[in-house]
Design a protein around this motif. Sequence first.
Motif, short mmCIF file in Angstrom:
data_model
loop_
_atom_site.label_atom_id
_atom_site.label_comp_id
_atom_site.label_asym_id
_atom_site.label_seq_id
_atom_site.Cartn_x
_atom_site.Cartn_y
_atom_site.Cartn_z
N ALA A 180 0.83 -1.20 0.00
CA ALA A 180 0.00 0.00 0.00
C ALA A 180 0.87 1.26 0.00
N VAL A 229 -0.66 4.78 -0.36
CA VAL A 229 -1.84 4.58 0.49
C VAL A 229 -1.34 4.05 1.83
N LEU A 274 -6.36 0.24 -2.50
CA LEU A 274 -6.28 -0.77 -1.44
C LEU A 274 -7.11 -2.00 -1.81
#
Length: 181
Positions: free
Chosen positions: A69, A74, A112
């Motif tokens: 991620a 993210v 995600l």
Amino acid sequence: AVYEAVHNGFLEQHLPKVRDIYQKKCAIMLDAMDKNFPDTAQWTRPEGGMFIWVTLPEHGVATALLQKAIENLVAFVPGKPFYPGKAVTRNTLRLSFATVPEEKIREGIAILGKLIKEACCLFGRLWTQTDGLRLFMRWLGQRCGFQGPPIQFSALQAHGHVPGVHRIPCGRGYACFYSMA
């Protein structure tokens, strides 16, 4: 400072606005999760607060997912630190919607969701140990009808196929799995 905020009525005026903002952002995140997350993941539907808790499949590892991620800009908080003394918590994570702009929520959840699907596309499992991967490769060879000896982990490793997300052609299309070994 806290006394002044409560005494002067600031808190009474401010809280309804904050609740509305958080409620809207939470709804946006939940909608994005419904659209982007696989069925193998589960999550809370909070009625308040600033976080959504996600549970990956039983063998999911949130810290492994976090590495991927972050590579995609993210971030989230793995759930394990919130469960001191408990062993079965490596598959949880906490998402915050409080300080993130709405469009970034949608974008981040889409990324995600893609990463979770890649990591969990075969029975929702993240294979994190070499022995587990070897057992999986033996099973995959049998299930997909490969002739000859089972697929060898060492052969995949020699050709640069691990770690990462793997797609292996088989009689039924593709089988895929995630390996950190």
